[in-house]
Write a protein that holds these residues in place. Sequence first.
Motif, PDB file in Angstrom:
ATOM      1  N   SER A  75       0.761  -1.247  -0.231  1.00  0.00           N
ATOM      2  CA  SER A  75      -0.001  -0.194   0.067  1.00  0.00           C
ATOM      3  C   SER A  75       0.802   1.408   0.112  1.00  0.00           C
ATOM      4  O   SER A  75       0.618   2.211  -0.644  1.00  0.00           O
ATOM      5  N   VAL A  76       2.112   1.178   0.739  1.00  0.00           N
ATOM      6  CA  VAL A  76       2.668   2.212   0.867  1.00  0.00           C
ATOM      7  C   VAL A  76       3.559   2.705  -0.604  1.00  0.00           C
ATOM      8  O   VAL A  76       3.671   3.563  -0.825  1.00  0.00           O
ATOM      9  N   ALA A  77       4.037   1.562  -0.772  1.00  0.00           N
ATOM     10  CA  ALA A  77       4.954   1.529  -2.254  1.00  0.00           C
ATOM     11  C   ALA A  77       3.833   2.071  -3.289  1.00  0.00           C
ATOM     12  O   ALA A  77       4.383   2.866  -4.117  1.00  0.00           O
ATOM     13  N   GLU A  78       2.572   1.466  -3.379  1.00  0.00           N
ATOM     14  CA  GLU A  78       1.854   2.070  -4.374  1.00  0.00           C
ATOM     15  C   GLU A  78       1.598   3.650  -4.443  1.00  0.00           C
ATOM     16  O   GLU A  78       1.469   4.180  -5.239  1.00  0.00           O
ATOM     17  N   PHE A  79       1.170   3.963  -3.150  1.00  0.00           N
ATOM     18  CA  PHE A  79       0.883   5.623  -2.831  1.00  0.00           C
ATOM     19  C   PHE A  79       2.223   6.251  -3.216  1.00  0.00           C
ATOM     20  O   PHE A  79       2.008   7.387  -4.047  1.00  0.00           O
ATOM     21  N   LEU A  80       3.402   5.996  -2.999  1.00  0.00           N
ATOM     22  CA  LEU A  80       4.574   6.768  -3.125  1.00  0.00           C
ATOM     23  C   LEU A  80       4.740   6.709  -4.750  1.00  0.00           C
ATOM     24  O   LEU A  80       5.055   7.662  -5.327  1.00  0.00           O
ATOM     25  N   ALA A  81       4.453   5.551  -5.437  1.00  0.00           N
ATOM     26  CA  ALA A  81       4.858   5.729  -6.768  1.00  0.00           C
ATOM     27  C   ALA A  81       3.759   6.557  -7.512  1.00  0.00           C
ATOM     28  O   ALA A  81       4.107   7.191  -8.387  1.00  0.00           O
ATOM     29  N   ALA A  82       2.771   6.307  -7.088  1.00  0.00           N
ATOM     30  CA  ALA A  82       1.498   7.291  -7.680  1.00  0.00           C
ATOM     31  C   ALA A  82       2.023   8.704  -7.448  1.00  0.00           C
ATOM     32  O   ALA A  82       1.414   9.659  -8.228  1.00  0.00           O
ATOM     33  N   PRO A 140      -2.575   8.099   3.559  1.00  0.00           N
ATOM     34  CA  PRO A 140      -3.975   8.242   4.466  1.00  0.00           C
ATOM     35  C   PRO A 140      -4.418   7.052   5.035  1.00  0.00           C
ATOM     36  O   PRO A 140      -4.941   7.057   6.020  1.00  0.00           O
ATOM     37  N   GLY A 141      -3.163   6.016   5.102  1.00  0.00           N
ATOM     38  CA  GLY A 141      -3.547   4.629   5.492  1.00  0.00           C
ATOM     39  C   GLY A 141      -3.270   4.654   7.087  1.00  0.00           C
ATOM     40  O   GLY A 141      -2.474   5.381   7.517  1.00  0.00           O
ATOM     41  N   ASP A 142      -3.576   3.630   7.803  1.00  0.00           N
ATOM     42  CA  ASP A 142      -3.265   3.222   9.160  1.00  0.00           C
ATOM     43  C   ASP A 142      -1.832   2.526   9.254  1.00  0.00           C
ATOM     44  O   ASP A 142      -1.895   1.575   8.395  1.00  0.00           O
ATOM     45  N   GLU A 217       8.696  -3.104   4.217  1.00  0.00           N
ATOM     46  CA  GLU A 217       8.241  -3.844   5.285  1.00  0.00           C
ATOM     47  C   GLU A 217       7.857  -3.368   6.614  1.00  0.00           C
ATOM     48  O   GLU A 217       7.019  -3.522   7.258  1.00  0.00           O
ATOM     49  N   ASP A 218       8.940  -2.499   7.008  1.00  0.00           N
ATOM     50  CA  ASP A 218       8.984  -2.009   8.390  1.00  0.00           C
ATOM     51  C   ASP A 218       8.239  -0.647   8.512  1.00  0.00           C
ATOM     52  O   ASP A 218       8.408   0.054   9.248  1.00  0.00           O
ATOM     53  N   THR A 219       7.607  -0.169   7.362  1.00  0.00           N
ATOM     54  CA  THR A 219       6.863   1.108   7.196  1.00  0.00           C
ATOM     55  C   THR A 219       5.893   1.318   8.527  1.00  0.00           C
ATOM     56  O   THR A 219       5.279   0.327   9.139  1.00  0.00           O
ATOM     57  N   CYS A 220       5.872   2.420   9.263  1.00  0.00           N
ATOM     58  CA  CYS A 220       5.337   2.531  10.496  1.00  0.00           C
ATOM     59  C   CYS A 220       5.122   4.165  10.576  1.00  0.00           C
ATOM     60  O   CYS A 220       5.308   4.798   9.706  1.00  0.00           O
ATOM     61  N   THR A 221       4.686   4.309  11.751  1.00  0.00           N
ATOM     62  CA  THR A 221       4.480   5.762  12.295  1.00  0.00           C
ATOM     63  C   THR A 221       5.288   6.006  13.477  1.00  0.00           C
ATOM     64  O   THR A 221       5.228   5.267  14.393  1.00  0.00           O
TER      65      THR A 221
END
Length: 308
Positions: A75-82, A140-142, A217-221
């Motif tokens: 999800s994060v990679a798709e968002f960043l690529a977009a 925008p995701g959790d 994979e370690d994407t976080c907040t």
Amino acid sequence: MSSKEFDRPALTARAVAAAVSVASTYGIRVNDPHVLADAYSVRVHLKPAPIVARIATLTPIVRSPIESWLARELSVAEFLAAKGAPVVPPSDLLPPVPHHFDGLAMTFWRYFEPVSDALPAPATVGRMQAELHAVLRDYPGDLPPLPALSDIPRGIDRLNQLGNMLPESDLTLLQTTYDRLLAQLSNPVGLWQPLHGDAHALNLIPTAKGLLWNDFEDTCTGSIAWDLINLDGEGIAAYPNAPDLATLEPYRQMRKLHAIVWVYAMLPELPDWRESAKALLDDLRGAEAVNAIDLLLSSNSPPLVPPC
């Protein structure tokens, strides 16, 4: 899974076969699968297709259910690529979701040929981290908190279950160090926002399109400090308004503890890493002894030796 019953080459072969099988269900021809990396997961270039499969082989030992980690990464990679960020995107030849075969979970990514073995300059990494963070702020995701905050407790639980990996004194040291550092991180440094989670030079692939961020994979907040701990002084200087090195120290210590617990928890499967794990733990013992002495000397407790 005990070390006696663990056969790493067999697991790697199973992972490659699983990735080829999933790809074939989407009409993707794979003649020459080539393993690019084989540690906690297996990465295989499904040649001649422009696809890298990443198969979660050992990470589910600590990260379960692994599918949630893989789905966030996609999800994060798709968002960043977009958004036009310099990242390796999911493959567009398969659905961008976690896939399953033979009990293994995997994801599929676009393959980019590396054009150099040289690591990017620290200042380049610092600047690219700042640019990546600016885009990530709009994700925008959790996202969960720092991966160490779940990996370390689960890793210690596994060590307790194994029973023979470490003496009780070392298990206590790992837990007390975690508790101490967790308290220090309770007041985050800097902006709290989505992070790469494992942002360092080795996760930047030099390609014909330029440097591309990889491995989310370690994407976080959390605090930006977590992503900055892999930078040296030159890299931090390139990151606008970065915290100073002293402020980053508790995050560095938590990352070192993360590595110690992770490696020891995996030793039944990766026994060749024993000496490296022992060196890390020896360093922790020494550091904690210094911390204990500093705390004692700074306290108002009575002297160790009564005055004459």
